[in-house]
Each structure stands twice: as structure tokens, then as C-alpha cells.
Write a protein that holds these residues in place. Structure first.
Motif, PDB file in Angstrom:
ATOM      1  N   ALA A   1       0.788  -1.233   0.000  1.00  0.00           N
ATOM      2  CA  ALA A   1       0.000   0.000   0.000  1.00  0.00           C
ATOM      3  C   ALA A   1       0.822   1.286   0.000  1.00  0.00           C
ATOM      4  O   ALA A   1       0.358   2.310  -0.501  1.00  0.00           O
ATOM      5  N   TYR A   2       2.021   1.237   0.551  1.00  0.00           N
ATOM      6  CA  TYR A   2       2.784   2.483   0.721  1.00  0.00           C
ATOM      7  C   TYR A   2       3.059   3.243  -0.577  1.00  0.00           C
ATOM      8  O   TYR A   2       2.903   4.459  -0.609  1.00  0.00           O
ATOM      9  N   PRO A   3       3.437   2.588  -1.673  1.00  0.00           N
ATOM     10  CA  PRO A   3       3.681   3.353  -2.904  1.00  0.00           C
ATOM     11  C   PRO A   3       2.448   4.151  -3.362  1.00  0.00           C
ATOM     12  O   PRO A   3       2.568   5.291  -3.799  1.00  0.00           O
ATOM     13  N   ARG A   4       1.270   3.560  -3.226  1.00  0.00           N
ATOM     14  CA  ARG A   4       0.040   4.254  -3.622  1.00  0.00           C
ATOM     15  C   ARG A   4      -0.250   5.439  -2.696  1.00  0.00           C
ATOM     16  O   ARG A   4      -0.651   6.506  -3.148  1.00  0.00           O
ATOM     17  N   VAL A   5      -0.007   5.263  -1.406  1.00  0.00           N
ATOM     18  CA  VAL A   5      -0.227   6.343  -0.444  1.00  0.00           C
ATOM     19  C   VAL A   5       0.755   7.479  -0.706  1.00  0.00           C
ATOM     20  O   VAL A   5       0.373   8.656  -0.703  1.00  0.00           O
ATOM     21  N   LEU A   6       2.002   7.143  -0.959  1.00  0.00           N
ATOM     22  CA  LEU A   6       3.011   8.163  -1.247  1.00  0.00           C
ATOM     23  C   LEU A   6       2.674   8.924  -2.527  1.00  0.00           C
ATOM     24  O   LEU A   6       2.769  10.153  -2.575  1.00  0.00           O
ATOM     25  N   GLN A   7       2.249   8.212  -3.555  1.00  0.00           N
ATOM     26  CA  GLN A   7       1.862   8.856  -4.808  1.00  0.00           C
ATOM     27  C   GLN A   7       0.665   9.788  -4.588  1.00  0.00           C
ATOM     28  O   GLN A   7       0.645  10.904  -5.102  1.00  0.00           O
ATOM     29  N   ALA A   8      -0.300   9.353  -3.823  1.00  0.00           N
ATOM     30  CA  ALA A   8      -1.467  10.187  -3.541  1.00  0.00           C
ATOM     31  C   ALA A   8      -1.071  11.432  -2.754  1.00  0.00           C
ATOM     32  O   ALA A   8      -1.579  12.528  -3.020  1.00  0.00           O
ATOM     33  N   ALA A   9      -0.152  11.284  -1.811  1.00  0.00           N
ATOM     34  CA  ALA A   9       0.311  12.438  -1.030  1.00  0.00           C
ATOM     35  C   ALA A   9       1.001  13.455  -1.943  1.00  0.00           C
ATOM     36  O   ALA A   9       0.754  14.658  -1.835  1.00  0.00           O
ATOM     37  N   ARG A  10       1.824  12.966  -2.843  1.00  0.00           N
ATOM     38  CA  ARG A  10       2.508  13.884  -3.779  1.00  0.00           C
ATOM     39  C   ARG A  10       1.519  14.587  -4.696  1.00  0.00           C
ATOM     40  O   ARG A  10       1.661  15.761  -5.003  1.00  0.00           O
ATOM     41  N   PHE A  11       0.511  13.852  -5.127  1.00  0.00           N
ATOM     42  CA  PHE A  11      -0.480  14.403  -6.046  1.00  0.00           C
ATOM     43  C   PHE A  11      -1.381  15.418  -5.353  1.00  0.00           C
ATOM     44  O   PHE A  11      -1.691  16.462  -5.911  1.00  0.00           O
ATOM     45  N   ARG A  12      -1.822  15.117  -4.121  1.00  0.00           N
ATOM     46  CA  ARG A  12      -2.797  15.944  -3.417  1.00  0.00           C
ATOM     47  C   ARG A  12      -2.218  17.204  -2.793  1.00  0.00           C
ATOM     48  O   ARG A  12      -2.936  18.169  -2.595  1.00  0.00           O
ATOM     49  N   LEU A  13      -0.935  17.193  -2.455  1.00  0.00           N
ATOM     50  CA  LEU A  13      -0.345  18.386  -1.845  1.00  0.00           C
ATOM     51  C   LEU A  13      -0.076  19.429  -2.915  1.00  0.00           C
ATOM     52  O   LEU A  13       0.605  19.154  -3.893  1.00  0.00           O
ATOM     53  N   GLY A  14      -0.604  20.602  -2.718  1.00  0.00           N
ATOM     54  CA  GLY A  14      -0.300  21.694  -3.637  1.00  0.00           C
ATOM     55  C   GLY A  14       1.089  22.220  -3.353  1.00  0.00           C
ATOM     56  O   GLY A  14       1.725  21.863  -2.354  1.00  0.00           O
ATOM     57  N   PRO A  15       1.579  23.114  -4.210  1.00  0.00           N
ATOM     58  CA  PRO A  15       2.941  23.634  -4.018  1.00  0.00           C
ATOM     59  C   PRO A  15       3.131  24.356  -2.684  1.00  0.00           C
ATOM     60  O   PRO A  15       4.180  24.235  -2.060  1.00  0.00           O
ATOM     61  N   ALA A  16       2.118  25.096  -2.239  1.00  0.00           N
ATOM     62  CA  ALA A  16       2.254  25.850  -0.988  1.00  0.00           C
ATOM     63  C   ALA A  16       2.391  24.903   0.205  1.00  0.00           C
ATOM     64  O   ALA A  16       3.256  25.096   1.061  1.00  0.00           O
ATOM     65  N   LEU A  17       1.580  23.873   0.239  1.00  0.00           N
ATOM     66  CA  LEU A  17       1.643  22.928   1.354  1.00  0.00           C
ATOM     67  C   LEU A  17       2.869  22.027   1.240  1.00  0.00           C
ATOM     68  O   LEU A  17       3.480  21.679   2.242  1.00  0.00           O
TER      69      LEU A  17
END
Length: 135
Positions: free
Chosen positions: A45-61
Motif C-alpha cells: 500500500a505504501y507506494p500508492r499512499v506516497l503517490q497520492a500524497a505527492r499528487f494531493r499536496l499543492g505547491p504551498a503545502l
């Protein structure tokens, strides 16, 4: 934090050779503190969670927090609350985990926005303004 244990995962893979444990079975074993099952769930599961975190975080966050730390925090929260997980079909563990990640992102976003809106925390960089505002 839940460490990634590739050696344990490899051992688990050899032990389960020919048998592909389902995520549902891995969760059952993880609830019983089976370290190999926890490592295997993490590996899956970790690769999918990491990918989602990268995708969902905007540049400011993203400038304020690390995506790997966020993903690890979400994963740790999931394993802390594993007893609350309910199997609802294929992909339900990933959806549950991504929901936890989404909640972590929202709470961090609220935290940083609230801090930014708090006018009492603002300080002028211009020394003349400090004198004028105190007068």
C-alpha cells in the motif's frame, strides 16, 4: 512509526510461496500483530499512499511539509486504528488508507491557514511601521 521491513517481507513471501494472501487476510494477521503481515501490507500500500500524497499536496503545502512524512503519518494512524477498519470488498483497504491520508492533508491545511490568518502573529519588517503603530 511503522518501518519498512524488506527482509521480513521477503521472508514472508518465501513462507507464503504459491499462496497469495489477500489484503483481507493480511489485515486479519496484522490485527494479531503479525509483523510479516504488517510489512507485506506496507509494501503493497505504501507506494500508492506516497503517490497520492505527492499528487494531493499543492505547491504551498508541499513547501511546508514533506510528502514522505505525511504518507508515513497516515500509515501509522491506519495501523494504530486497524481495529476500526471494516472490509467492504476489493480495494476497501486502500480507500480507507487514502481517506486517512486525505484527513491528514485537510488538518494540516487548516493548521497552516489558521496560522496565516492570525493577525496577532504578524510583525512588520519596517521599523518605522512599528513606531507608527505603537503611537
Amino acid at each position: 512509526m511503522i518501518p519498512f521491513l524488506p527482509a521480513r517481507a521477503r521472508h514472508y513471501n518465501r513462507r507464503m510461496a504459491g499462496k497469495t494472501p489477500t489484503t483481507r487476510r493480511l489485515v486479519e494477521l496484522a490485527r494479531q500483530s503479525d509483523k510479516d503481515a504488517i510489512a507485506k501490507l506496507f509494501e503493497k500500500a505504501y507506494p500508492r499512499v506516497l503517490q497520492a500524497a505527492r499528487f494531493r499536496l499543492g505547491p504551498a503545502l508541499r513547501a511546508r511539509m514533506d510528502t514522505m512524512d505525511l504518507a508515513q503519518t497516515a500509515y501509522h494512524a491506519a495501523f494504530r486504528d486497524l481495529s476500526k477498519y471494516r472490509y467492504e470488498g476489493k480495494g476497501s483497504f486502500s480507500r480507507w488508507l487514502l481517506g486517512i491520508l486525505e484527513n491528514k492533508i485537510r488538518s494540516n491545511l487548516d493548521f497552516f491557514r489558521a496560522k496565516r490568518r492570525d493577525m496577532r502573529r504578524e510583525e512588520s519588517l519596517d521599523p518605522r511601521r512599528q513606531v507608527a503603530s505603537s503611537a
